[in-house]
Scaffold this active site. Structure first.
Site, short mmCIF file in Angstrom:
data_model
loop_
_atom_site.label_atom_id
_atom_site.label_comp_id
_atom_site.label_asym_id
_atom_site.label_seq_id
_atom_site.Cartn_x
_atom_site.Cartn_y
_atom_site.Cartn_z
N SER A 143 28.85 32.99 26.10
CA SER A 143 29.05 34.23 26.85
C SER A 143 29.84 35.19 25.97
O SER A 143 30.53 34.77 25.03
CB SER A 143 29.82 33.95 28.14
OG SER A 143 30.25 35.16 28.76
N TYR A 175 37.05 30.36 32.86
CA TYR A 175 35.73 30.70 32.31
C TYR A 175 35.87 31.14 30.86
O TYR A 175 35.11 30.70 29.98
CB TYR A 175 35.09 31.80 33.15
CG TYR A 175 33.63 32.01 32.84
CD1 TYR A 175 32.67 31.13 33.34
CD2 TYR A 175 33.19 33.08 32.07
CE1 TYR A 175 31.32 31.30 33.06
CE2 TYR A 175 31.85 33.27 31.78
CZ TYR A 175 30.91 32.38 32.28
OH TYR A 175 29.58 32.55 31.99
#
Length: 254
Positions: A142, A155
């Site tokens: 990501s 995350y």
């Protein structure tokens, strides 16, 4: 002339394939005649009838190492090879307000799924790829692996960790013909990001941050994934490929 981008008959394992990006990769790569093993705890979308012969769905929790061992062993016993692993499974529990403490429960679950589960799957895939002296592992990371986005420390940490796990495995196993690369999406319209997309202010803020002026679609990841799974990328390992609409070079996080 040989098609370097062909994934025909390649045995591809995709985690987190029951919905979102994983489901899209599963169905689209199956259309290119790949043999897909779709792993997830829960399957929320039905596979089109014309693709059923190319896709096998297996319910499993990737944080359960014993179960993962069994699954990979069965796949290899049947197919006699594992060509590609796509570590796509992921969860996200962002805080809704500033100045809140992130819960230990959400931290542990995020790290377990996004990082430890990918470690387990990679470890098992490598065992069988060593027998073949070839293979490709694709980690879906990501832009969070590069930037300190607010209110989602687990995350950020898990995706940064997955990025470096990929580079570490590339260093260790490339001499045996096993390639490991990271594919980093920007903001993609999925169920995981649906709340942010539904909020007009947030949606436009994210949209305006990209050079291409739009959110990504799961379709935007298909071509790059096929590239990394195919022989077209046979001289590529340990790399980060970002599919983010130009977010990273236009960043102003707040």
């Amino acid at each position: 002339m040989e098609n370097l981008f062909s994934i025909k008959k390649k045995v591809i394992i995709i985690t987190g394939a029951g919905r979102g990006i994983g489901y899209k990769l599963t169905t689209e790569m199956a259309k290119h005649s790949a043999i897909i093993y779709s792993l997830d705890k829960k399957f929320t979308k039905k596979i089109p009838k014309n693709l059923l012969s190319n896709i096998t769905e297996i319910k499993c929790d990737i944080t359960n190492h014993k179960k993962i061992k069994q699954v990979f062993k069965k796949i290899f016993a049947k197919e006699k090879r594992i060509n590609v692993l796509i570590n796509n499974a992921g969860v996200s529990f962002a805080l809704q307000k500033k100045n809140q403490f992130y819960s230990e429960k959400n931290w542990i679950q995020t790290i377990n799924v996004n990082l430890t589960g990918s470690f387990y799957c990679s470890k098992e895939a490598i065992k069988y790829m060593l027998k073949q002296r070839t293979g490709s592992i694709i980690n879906i990371t990501s832009i969070h692996a590069e930037l300190g986005f607010p209110r989602n420390p687990a995350y950020n940490a898990s995706k940064g960790g997955l990025k470096m796990l990929g580079k570490s495995f590339a260093k260790d196993w490339s001499k045996f013909g096993i390639r490991v690369n990271n594919l980093g999406p920007g903001y993609i319209k999925t169920k995981m990001t649906s709340k942010r997309f539904a909020n007009k202010k947030t949606r436009l803020k994210r949209q305006n941050q990209t050079l291409l002026g739009r959110w990504g679609e799961p379709d935007d990841l298909i071509g790059p994934c096929i590239f990394l799974a195919s022989d077209a990328s046979k001289y590529m390992t340990g790399q980060d490929l970002y599919i983010d609409g130009g977010w990273l070079i236009n960043s102003n996080i707040s």
